[in-house]
Design an enzyme around this catalytic site. Structure first.
Site, PDB file in Angstrom:
ATOM      1  N   ALA A 305      22.444  49.979  -0.104  1.00  0.00           N
ATOM      2  CA  ALA A 305      21.260  50.068   0.758  1.00  0.00           C
ATOM      3  C   ALA A 305      20.499  48.765   0.618  1.00  0.00           C
ATOM      4  CB  ALA A 305      20.388  51.253   0.349  1.00  0.00           C
ATOM      5  N   GLN A 310      22.077  50.505   5.642  1.00  0.00           N
ATOM      6  CA  GLN A 310      22.847  50.958   4.491  1.00  0.00           C
ATOM      7  C   GLN A 310      24.280  51.247   4.914  1.00  0.00           C
ATOM      8  OE1 GLN A 310      19.925  54.050   3.630  1.00  0.00           O
ATOM      9  NE2 GLN A 310      21.445  55.633   4.087  1.00  0.00           N
ATOM     10  N   ASP A 455      25.229  34.012   4.448  1.00  0.00           N
ATOM     11  CA  ASP A 455      24.728  34.961   3.451  1.00  0.00           C
ATOM     12  C   ASP A 455      25.569  34.851   2.179  1.00  0.00           C
ATOM     13  OD1 ASP A 455      23.894  37.062   1.931  1.00  0.00           O
ATOM     14  OD2 ASP A 455      24.101  38.585   3.483  1.00  0.00           O
TER      15      ASP A 455
END
Length: 623
Positions: A305, A310, A455
């Protein structure tokens, strides 16, 4: 004689068994035929135990071995009709789960029936066991949903980790309406104001702590209680608010005070999780009320999450295991207001130094978050990466499952592997291999594809030791870079690797890092920072990432640059430097020895520069 006695005992025992079976024969006659074998086995077992106990051959009770129970949070679907069919419901020991909660952790429990009229099992509290994608590592750097944690020292993998304050993810509804989110920020502001009053009163009575030049000791706002209020509110709000908090966590105490960084460590461990009723509402809205007809099972306990959504495990009708990323309701529509509210809080507290150019950083954050909230765009990014890396040894991108995906739900092949922090526990050869592949991937993304997944979350790189393959996941933060920018950036990297001061300054001006009006102090700090980053690429042999403290050096120089900076960095730099720092810090965590210069030269020697920019002498020196 002794043998005869033993034989007598055995015969008596068998007689008792026969008597016990005879006693229960009437019961067996009336039992359902489906229970016959179970009843006989139970009778024989009890009779045999009684007999052997009486004869002295055994003593005590037979140990019971219960069958393993299915996972309580998994719901199985076996119907094909519209509305989801019939759920195979497994009872949940919700009371036991609740017993694990601390006094301040409440659960929003929504039992009853689902929107399609099917029964649902009780809510299950997710405890500290769910870690994937929400790792927190205190010894070097950790990541959550793309937020990297920079520590001020690089430690070897052999050192013991420092204990970290942890929290159990709570099950709470996501504030989805503009009013509920505005109320959440208002409540946070009121709580911080009250905490400041309490800390001021405490200091009047007991005196102020020794500041040692630290802002956290000077300002009563920066108390531990306030920092914890901030972190827990961000975990509850989720969305852009939590994302910005995670972005701030990349700073060190020279930029963000220590209590706030300590609180953000709580944020990095993951957001609160949606209750089942809210999760079903999102799935119904995005995939239709009959979404369960496409699945054999769905696990309501999330694998992870984070700030935007999530991830849940599911199995399709044809038996494929998939990861379903489900976006929190209201998150996409609240990006603008959330970031403005966070900015108001930061301006009010005066936490962020002017040199960080908060307005520019917030503008970039809005753009990045808007892209990340579009799961159809992420699906397209993932397919693009799958094509680009197809056939390249050591990398694998899972496929997208289109028929159970939408703008707010993304289903992909479920892949497994060891996250980077766990790879650090493997042998040196494996750590070197993974470090090399990660740095090679980073260079290919920027200079070959000009399309980068920005990321650096360690959970996004899962190493399969059996196949020596890195499984790549999560492409929401992927973006393109302009050719001219990449041309100049490659030249600057080569200049940093070759310690060419003039070339570093010239390329920095072309890229927009400098204006040309900077002081000597600023220029010196900027160039030295470039040389520190270029150090791994300056050596022709393998570079040992444990040999120097890159993060500490950059941190010290960064504080100077913030005081003397005249312009914010170019927009491309925010995501790019996040990814580059993540690659370096992953290698530091691994303690890897990587031939960085060799990898860079492989790219440089095949690179085609634009015709409008002349090649610098420093960049041409590749020996």
């Amino acid at each position: 004689m002794s043998s005869l006695n033993q034989l007598g005992r055995l015969l008596n025992g068998l007689a008792l068994v026969a008597k016990e079976v005879a006693k229960r024969s009437q019961t067996i006659d009336h039992a359902k035929s489906s229970d016959l074998e179970t009843l006989i086995a139970s009778s024989l077992k009890n009779a045999l135990v009684s007999a052997t106990d009486l004869t002295g051959l055994t003593k005590g009770k037979v140990r019971e071995f219960s069958k393993p129970r299915p996972k309580e949070s998994v719901v199985y679907f076996n119907g094909n009709n519209q509305g989801g069919g019939e759920d195979v419901v497994i009872p949940s020991s919700n009371g036991a789960a609740r017993a694990n909660l601390t006094s301040d952790e409440n659960v929003d429990s929504d039992q009853g029936v689902s929107n399609n009229g099917q029964p649902v099992v009780e809510e299950k509290v997710v405890n500290d066991g769910f870690e994937r994608g929400c790792e927190s590592n205190s010894d070097n750097k950790s990541y959550v949903d793309g937020a990297e944690v920079v520590n001020t020292s690089a430690k070897t993998v052999a050192e013991a980790p420092v204990p970290v304050k942890r929290r159990k993810p709570r099950e709470r509804k996501v504030p989805a309406t503009p009013f509920s989110r505005a109320f959440g920020f208002a409540a946070l502001g009121a709580g911080l104001a009250w905490g400041t009053v309490q800390e001021s009163a405490k200091r009047l009575v007991y005196g102020s702590p020794n500041s040692n030049g630290k802002q956290s000791a000077v300002s009563p706002f920066l108390s531990e209680k306030n920092a914890e209020r901030l972190a827990l509110a961000l975990c509850r709000m989720r969305g852009a608010a939590l994302k910005v908090g995670q972005m701030l966590s990349i700073q060190d105490e020279s930029l963000v005070p220590a209590p706030i960084l300590a609180a953000l460590d709580i944020v990095r461990q993951g957001a609160d999780v949606m209750p089942r009723s809210q999760l079903n509402q999102v799935l119904d809205a995005e995939l239709g009320s009959g979404w369960s007809t496409k699945l054999a099972s769905f696990d309501y306990e999330p694998l992870a999450a984070a700030s935007i959504g999530q991830v849940h495990k599911a199995v399709t009708k044809d038996g494929r295991e998939v990861a379903m990323k489900i976006q929190y309701p209201g998150v996409a529509n609240s990006i603008e207001s959330d970031i403005e509210n966070v900015k108001l809080l930061l301006d009010y507290t005066n936490l962020i130094p002017e040199g960080l150019y908060l307005d520019r950083a917030m503008k970039v954050a809005k753009e990045e978050l808007s892209r990340e909230c579009d799961y159809q765009l992420e699906a397209s990014n993932q397919k693009r990466f799958r094509d680009m890396l197809s056939g390249r040894e050591g990398f694998y991108v899972p496929f997208v499952v289109d028929d159970i995906s939408s703008k707010r739900v993304l289903a992909t092949e479920l892949v497994s592997g060891v996250a980077i922090d766990k790879v650090a526990l493997l042998d040196q050869g494996t750590r070197n291999y993974v470090g090399r592949k990660l740095l090679q991937l980073t260079l290919m993304e920027l200079f070959l594809f000009r399309f980068m997944q920005t990321d650096p979350n360690w959970g996004n790189f899962l190493f399969d030791e059996a196949t020596k393959t890195i499984n790549l996941i999560d492409f929401g933060a992927a973006r393109d870079y302009p050719k001219r920018f990449v041309d100049d950036y490659l030249r600057m990297v080569m200049a940093c690797a070759n310690n060419d001061r003039e070339a570093v300054i010239e390329m920095s001006r072309r890229l927009g890092f400098l204006t040309g009006m900077e002081s000597d102090v600023m220029l010196d700090a900027h160039v030295q920072a470039g040389f520190v980053v270029g150090l791994p690429f300056s050596k022709s042999s393998g570079y040992d990432f444990r040999s120097t403290n890159i993060t500490q050096s950059i941190s010290n120089l960064g504080a100077t640059m913030l005081r003397h900076r005249l312009t914010p960095p170019p927009d491309e730099a925010y995501s790019l430097h996040r990814k580059l720092s993540g690659a370096f810090l992953a290698c530091i965590k691994l303690g890897a020895v990587v031939p960085c210069r060799e990898l860079l030269l492989e790219i440089y020697e095949q690179y085609h520069f634009g015709e409008d920019v002349e090649t610098l002498s420093s960049a041409a020196s590749v020996s």
